[in-house]
Design an enzyme around this catalytic site. Structure first.
Site, PDB file in Angstrom:
ATOM      1  CG  HIS A  15       1.008  -1.498  -5.407  1.00 50.19           C
ATOM      2  ND1 HIS A  15      -0.420  -1.755  -5.594  1.00 50.19           N
ATOM      3  CD2 HIS A  15       0.952  -0.581  -4.749  1.00 50.19           C
ATOM      4  CE1 HIS A  15      -1.073  -0.962  -4.986  1.00 50.19           C
ATOM      5  NE2 HIS A  15      -0.083  -0.108  -4.238  1.00 50.19           N
ATOM      6  CG  ASP A  56       0.326   3.629  -4.943  1.00 49.83           C
ATOM      7  OD1 ASP A  56      -0.747   2.981  -4.499  1.00 49.83           O
ATOM      8  OD2 ASP A  56       1.456   3.447  -4.392  1.00 49.83           O
ATOM      9  CG  ASP A  64      -1.028  -0.122  -0.866  1.00 48.71           C
ATOM     10  OD1 ASP A  64      -0.443  -0.683   0.177  1.00 48.71           O
ATOM     11  OD2 ASP A  64      -0.708   0.682  -1.415  1.00 48.71           O
ATOM     12  CG  HIS A  97      -4.895   2.079  -2.579  1.00 50.79           C
ATOM     13  ND1 HIS A  97      -4.772   1.507  -3.600  1.00 50.79           N
ATOM     14  CD2 HIS A  97      -3.631   1.976  -1.996  1.00 50.79           C
ATOM     15  CE1 HIS A  97      -3.511   1.201  -4.015  1.00 50.79           C
ATOM     16  NE2 HIS A  97      -2.668   1.403  -2.915  1.00 50.79           N
TER      17      HIS A  97
END
Lengths: 1021, 1021
Positions: free
Chosen positions: B58, B60, B182, B427
């Site tokens: 994941h 970001d 997420d 996000h």
């Protein structure tokens, strides 16, 4: 076939370049030639600064985590470090680009990894090694410490590691370079051992901060280290100090776990930094070139457990090389390339320069004004003793294994102890600078290894004795605290004592028993005199001691060289007849005490004690009729607490000794004064004074009837820290000897090094830590001399300790340490050993020799061997089911592997089964030149005397580790700035030894020489 | 050739198995067939629990570090995270074993990496994608937030990311699965968008802790989410809640940086743990199988920035699979294998089960009793506004670029803003949950992107106007704080206003000027009425404001659809003639004030204020003749400080809103009461009340002459924190409307969602945080209804904010937050924006609409478009060097891209240059079904009207992102537990849209429908 045809198609489609990486991944490419070694080295560009970038990882064989935790990468909460991933990813990254190179050091880790790889990977690694892209360096099982390791264990560590490499990779797997980049100081003996390994050079990471400052200014970072006055030129080793310990230049650590910026070279992204990175690196290179002598520079690119994702390092190094070298088109003279220390060394050698020399050592190591690394000489004294015992037992075990010609199962047992002992030599193992759980792991491994080797020893004794059914001898591992369930609980015990020395030994055997009447018989049923003595109360009260023993039996055994004698211990009915001697005990204040001093003595020595305090006052050598005043006291230093940070608020800790002198006397220490409670024990075999100094310090001063040395058996602990103060305990011998500022300590238990208070031979010492800067490692001995009186006082230790002579006539040894704060060098755990809960209790021995200077070497060198290679004791409870016939086979026939005693100055350092049907025999002359008029002479040995029971079919002299024939060794020759023939031996520096001039099986050994022979044997006679 | 022959030899030597990994490394193997997609999936074993292990990372797109720092792995002191190494090492690890699979999500990162790879790597990755071993999932440029993103930007984010994948990898690069693992809550509109993308399913990581607890117990972790009441079945999307957010099961994180134990499977080493690890994992599987409906389970094996050394993960997963599956020989029914979410989804689909449904959303997200993630709906309000402006401007920019048919250089400029806007949807970007330096980086990127697109817009206007030499129009980016150096300093300024809407727009233009006389002329030189007004003092006193402007000129422009009108602003000599209107200013306490209330009004609305306080009291809709009592006040909540830890001592922070009600009134907030200082400004075009509430809160309540909405322009900050108290500021509208417990908020600026105080439709809410649990994201609007009175009060926002109705008749919006402690969710930095030093000042707008319920949708939906797609203003200082002829070409000819206004309920969501000579046109019907009797009807559009100046050669209807023809989309069909035809459209659930039944260029749009057309164009007419 189809697959490969697919490849062919691709070659056409994408051209050669595109197929390259696939070719590169093929194992054992039949078209690649073997070009390892110096021939495989990248060539620098003449006229440029050729920068050898060394991709490497420093993998501690245990430190914050255990060796297996490090291997697997477990316990990442402690440290993110998994060696399996390092080796996995390094191989992958090397395959990606043939210009990349990597060195690997710690064979203990490599071997774990190697055993888990498949055949394809084995072939791939073979190719990388053959092409010099993966190079083994140093190659020992672990990167041993140099301060506290015994030379025999260092040799084992190298022999074991180098053997694995040799067996696996042949010549290309043979390291040529010592790589001691993290140990905290460097010994001269280790330099000599490297020379005897046939190595061409040695690189060091840590030397004193004042030393390196001077060397940087004077371009003496690289030198010829003269390893031994006795051995002369053959012990020379080129030695280089690395520019930045073993770390990358500041801001150039490219490891995944480092905080430095990567090379960000995509102008489309933010933070493009190529211009700045190149400029900064070129500045690093230019600065470094001011400190080194040639146009070749070495820059280490790695750090502790780096390269877990090797790709990260290499990807950024690729870019660094590319962009720095691109500057050459603008006139830059800096040329970077992947290299190895051996390639760097080769480039230096080709530079035809002359190099300065060095003949002292690098102790103690100070990394700052208040950071003197002399604490670890004593840290974890119990582990240090355990390691010493195990290491010595390994030599015994190998002897018996070899002489009995045991099979593979026993070889496996021996290997377990080889492994454990070699692991324990690691510079965060026996040093005591690991975390507690890791220290426990080392102890576990040593214990397991010893137990496996005990099985070998039992098998060997049974085999040698030709018993029909093996007798299940056992061992008592807790004799040091007078526990032995066998002697305590058995009515009759058969005792076998193996003497690993090459000469006959008289040895006092001391066994715990319950009170009662006993009888001891020797070979042929002869009755043996003995003494039975109550245990001292500090033994009986030892925390956690579970034993029925209240007394100890002492007798003197006489043991043949490399062999055994058997004895029998029998409990008698009350009043049974034996040669038990009478023991008297006098307690202070009890009747029979006069107000005068009292004396214990034998025919050689007399010790006079003060009646009131029980303290030693005088020592007399009755042979020379010399008396000195002497006191022996305990004292402690208060450890500095610091501020959980580095200089100048460094704490005393596992590594560092930094006493806090505030509030102490002028000598900084605090005395531990006894309350004068003591006992005097006298019997026919031993006389002793038992001093109960305080609740946690006791001592027995012991004089055996036939001994020329005094035994001080001290017991310290649990060191009380309820006052919040960490304490470091010393035993101090103070005499009226006029020793001036000089004293002597051994180097790894072998050669002696002269020390001078507040002085370093190599640089002007700025004395910022006057106490700890004067402590040196004592592996085996420390002594002072009064040249006027011609007297020498020598103390032999039973383990490594920090030792010094802080005042004239004084010798001080640090025996135990307990500290409450960490010294901020990474351990992050105070050196506060729990022992069995209240804190660790340690017991140990100092052996004092006092005689004239001339006789001292012979006394202490032989005594040292007696103590280190002490006999192994096998015990068999004799019961009705014991085969008396088999027992008789052992007890009735004392055995010696030697047909004659060897010359007194010669020792069989090891005799062991090696490869195939061969043995390795290492012989050493253990006197320095000019130490003793007789024993410093060369000595001649015939291997046939040693291998009495074997047919020798061939003898090859080998490097010290036993893996390379001396005839295959061609060491690089170096010119010294100040060329003088300082040695008496070995004028041909291109060989570590002369090509054997001896013929047949007879060899001459010169002082301090160790000669290693691989001997093929035929069927035993 | 030679190389490949070498391979052949090896094949013989080592056999097939040994060559496999080499074959495996060949790129684009001509013998491998394309089997991506469901066909490439591993087959589970019937009768077993088939466990799909999902290797994933994941990444970001900015959070603690900037996107580029994450890409390169810079700033490791903040976080050890380098995406380049993830992709490097994943590819390597996939090549090592064909059974391994990996999914990659964030195309922004993938694209940076792809651009740096060489041809060989491109081919290698192509093959991995073709074989389904590397699968792209979601595929948007970033993993957008769902609470605060505008639907137009979400579409952009997917279009841009999916386009890169489509252009690069074709069909095999096309994701089929949404992967929103997420984001902190999930919107219904996003579900509908996923359906319109043609996706087959959606997986979520974070849902309310009470919700998931219930779902686990009822086996409703997986469901059919009905995305839109208006769209019906075609908006259904299979939605699965992942078992453990997106993390691996506890103790099974095998990343290099994780702390869990590796699989230690060498019995020769310590810590062998295979037995325990297998047992623990089987327990995980068995527990999970109790919570899910079928024999297939999904287990995520990854985490944030995991797989930097992919080998570490895969090596341990290989072992886990091997040892767990080995248990099958002992009867275990657990079958592990590498899989992907799409393969898992496919297995679920084949299970032929029926699934529960859901038609609400997943807001707000609470991860614990006191951890409600409703703070980030407002966090960083200035960044949120900047993102909104930039996103809207991108649409304008793309329109002009397309209509003007600009070339590659301008495409590049557009791409910069596409990139910046899509990155900003991440996000942890627009959400305000990143570190300050990262927020600054997003702002920098948006600013750069906007500036590049401004160049495009200028180029486009020049091109459209056929000027001979481009006019150098400029932009004023600080109009929000009344700064524009051009209008302030130029004697004459040409103004071009571009209207991006598909209908004619009347728009008030407000420009800062220095005091003086001005004239404004429009097309054809017609004089335009205007009003000039002194700036309010809170503008003049803004910290750091550098401007000469003291006044503001206001005029009303009339703009054609998809086109522009030009105006001219000229400074006159004193007393020059213009249509300037008179402005009067009354200050409180000044003469002319009666004691009565006072009123500002126009023909539609009247606002009555209290004379003493200047506060709003009544609001009258003059059209419906309805008056309500209304107050608008500011208040603040005190942020909980917590204890730098998690539950129950959670702090209010960037993510979390947790007011500390101790010492506050029953509503928990503290009022910000004004001191009653205000001004009343009246002129012909606008009347306004300027409220100076306190030193750091001011507001202008503004009513334009022809406007049906009231403009509240608030200014808040720097929020004082000298008292050590973090504050969260709300604007609160309180009325006597009988709205009960219900209120409505929009979903991503599109459909409305009904909210009910202290209630969740899906589960019984245990109300542990009564304030923050009632806050919902307001992207665009919030409203309350009084069904008895038939009245609706709607507030439109200019950016996302947290909104609620905590009391009947009340609407509350959080406008700004400043907090002094971190909320312990990873940011490790308090949300304490520095602004220009003293703290951030934020200014924004609320637009109030008050009318009857029936008319409200039409009012707010159109007003919302007016505000979001507001005109772009280009300014050209006119001087003697300006070409009057070229200027006339622009100013004399208003331009519209449309031949007719489109139906009022239809909006051109985007029109942009796409691939080759094609355009993408997205049309949307922006009314929900049954909202408005007229505007909720289907509408018909002819593309020829939109593309007046082009020859349309073909039209293909596409998925929402514009990359796949609808005819190529075959969505999986799912059965619902409660099968009912709840929608009016799309009974064929296998298509997201019907196969176009329209013919030619005329298309019908139904409520809430967005239709995307790829249009090939010929030469313009």
């Amino acid at each position: 076939m189809e697959l490969c045809l697919g490849m062919i198609v691709l070659c056409f489609v994408f051209g050669y370049g595109d197929c390259r990486s696939h070719r590169d991944r093929s194992p054992d490419d039949p078209y690649s030639s073997t070009v390892c070694g110096y021939e495989s080295c990248p060539k620098g560009t003449p006229g440029q600064i050729n920068v050898h970038l060394i991709s490497h990882t420093h993998d501690d064989v245990g430190w914050l985590k255990t060796i297996d935790q490090y291997y697997y990468g477990a316990k990442s909460d402690i440290q993110i470090a998994g060696v399996q991933y390092i080796l996995d990813s390094v191989v992958d990254a090397l395959l990606d680009d043939p210009s990349r190179r990597f060195i690997y050091v710690e064979t203990a880790f490599f071997w774990k990894w190697w055993l888990q790889q498949d055949d394809l990977m084995h072939h791939t690694v073979h190719r990388l090694v053959k092409e010099g892209r993966l190079e083994f360096i140093s190659g020992a099982w672990s990167m041993n410490d140099e301060a506290v390791c015994h030379y025999s264990s260092i040799i084992e560590n190298f022999a074991w590691g180098l053997r694995k490499l040799n067996d696996t990779f042949g010549a290309c797997g043979r390291p040529k370079i010592g790589w001691q980049i993290d140990p905290f100081g460097h010994s001269r003996e280790q330099a000599a051992l490297f020379a005897m390994l046939g190595f061409d050079g040695l690189f060091l990471g840590r030397i004193d901060y004042q030393d390196i400052e001077k060397r940087r200014k004077t371009k003496t970072m690289e030198m010829i280290w003269e390893g031994s006055d006795s051995l002369g030129k053959m012990s020379d080793i080129f030695t280089g100090i690395l520019p930045n310990v073993y770390w990358p230049p500041s801001t150039f650590c490219f490891d995944l776990l480092c905080n430095d910026p990567p090379i960000m070279d995509d102008p489309r992204l933010e933070d493009y930094n190529v211009v700045e990175r190149v400029a900064t690196f070129m500045e690093v290179v230019n600065n470094q070139s001011l400190q080194y002598k040639t146009d070749n520079l070495i820059i280490t690119m790695g750090n502790d457990f780096n390269y877990q994702n090797a790709h990260v390092w290499f990807k950024n190094l690729d870019k660094l090389i590319k962009y720095v070298n691109a500057k050459q088109t603008n006139g830059s003279k800096i040329n970077l390339f992947y290299s190895t220390p051996s390639c760097y060394l080769n480039a230096l050698h080709q530079a035809n320069a002359s190099w300065p020399t060095k003949d002292d050592d690098f102790f103690p190591y100070a990394s700052g004004e208040h950071t003197v690394w002399s604490g670890y000489y004593t840290s974890r004294p119990a582990l240090k003793r355990m390691e010493r015992e195990a290491s010595a037992f390994l030599l015994t075990c190998k002897q018996i294994d070899a002489l009995a010609q045991l099979g593979p199962a026993d070889q496996h047992d021996v290997s377990a102890l080889r492994d454990a002992v070699s692991v324990a030599q690691h510079h965060d193992a026996v040093t005591g600078t690991e975390r507690q759980h890791v220290a426990d792991d080392y102890a576990l491994r040593l214990d397991r290894g010893v137990k496996e080797c005990q099985e070998t020893v039992v098998d060997g004794i049974n085999r040698i004795s030709n018993v029909t059914k093996p007798l299940q001898f056992e061992f008592c591992d807790l004799l040091n605290i007078s526990i032995c369930s066998i002697t305590e609980n058995s009515k009759e015990v058969a005792l076998v004592l193996w003497n690993p020395l090459s000469r006959t030994l008289n040895h006092y055997v001391q066994l715990p028993v319950v009170d009662g009447d006993y009888d001891i018989t020797g070979p042929g049923g002869t009755k043996i005199p003995f003494q039975i003595t109550p245990l001292p109360k500090h033994t009986l009260l030892l925390p956690g001691r579970l034993s029925n023993a209240t007394h100890e039996i002492l007798f003197r055994a006489k043991l043949p060289p490399l062999g055994y004698t058997a004895y029998n211990l029998k409990k008698l009915a009350k009043g049974g007849v034996s040669l038990a001697g009478h023991t008297s005990i006098l307690r202070k204040r009890a009747s029979g005490f006069a107000d005068d001093d009292f004396v214990i003595k034998n025919e050689f020595l007399a010790l006079t004690f003060d009646q009131s305090s029980g303290s030693l006052k005088y020592l007399t050598n009755l042979e020379t009729n010399t008396t000195i005043s002497i006191s022996q006291t305990f004292a402690y230093y208060v450890g500095s607490v610091g501020n959980n940070t580095k200089e100048p608020l460094r704490a005393s800790g596992a590594y560092i000794f930094r006493p806090n002198c505030t509030g102490a006397g002028p000598d900084c220490s605090r005395p531990l004064e006894g309350n004068g409670t003591y006992e005097i024990v006298k019997g026919p075999l031993v006389q002793e004074v038992r001093q109960y100094i305080c609740a946690w310090v006791s001592q027995v001063i012991r004089l055996h009837a036939t001994s020329k040395k005094v035994h001080f058996e001290w017991q310290v602990g649990p060191i009380p820290v309820g006052d919040g103060i960490g304490k470091e305990i010393v035993s101090r011998f103070s005499t009226n000897l006029k020793s001036g500022t000089e004293f002597f300590t051994d180097s790894n238990g072998r050669q002696n090094i002269k020390r001078r208070r507040n002085f370093r031979p190599s640089f002007n010492l700025n004395l910022t830590e006057p106490i700890s800067s004067n402590f040196y490692p004592v592996v085996d001995r420390i002594f002072i001399q009064d040249e006027t009186a011609g007297s020498q006082l020598t103390i032999l230790t039973d383990r490594a300790q920090a030792g010094s002579s802080l005042l004239e006539g004084q010798i001080e040894l640090m025996v135990h340490r307990r500290l409450l704060v960490d010294d901020w060098l990474g351990v992050s755990e105070p050196l506060n050993e729990p022992g069995l809960g209240e804190g660790l209790v340690v017991r140990g021995s100092h052996h004092l020799i006092f005689t004239n200077i001339a006789k001292s070497p012979r006394r202490h060198r032989l005594a040292s061997h007696d103590l280190y290679w002490h006999p192994a004791l096998l015990l068999l409870p004799v019961s009705s089911t014991t085969s008396q016939a088999d027992l008789n086979r052992i007890t009735q026939s004392a055995y010696s592997g030697l047909s004659v005693d060897l010359p007194v100055n010669i020792h069989i350092l090891s005799i062991e089964q090696w490869k195939g049907s061969s043995l390795i025999v290492r012989l050493e002359h253990f006197f320095e030149k000019d130490e003793d008029p007789v024993l410093s002479q060369p000595a001649v040995v015939n291997l046939k005397d040693i291998l009495r029971d074997f047919v020798i079919t061939s003898v090859r002299e080998m490097t010290l580790d036993g893996n390379v024939a001396l005839t295959d060794v061609h060491r690089l020759q170096w010119s010294k700035v100040d060329q003088e023939d300082y040695g008496t031996l070995g004028t041909d520096a291109s060989k570590i030894h002369r090509i054997p001039h001896d013929i047949g099986t007879t060899f001459t050994l010169n002082p301090m020489e160790i000669r290693t022979f691989q001997i093929e044997i035929g069927p035993s006679l």
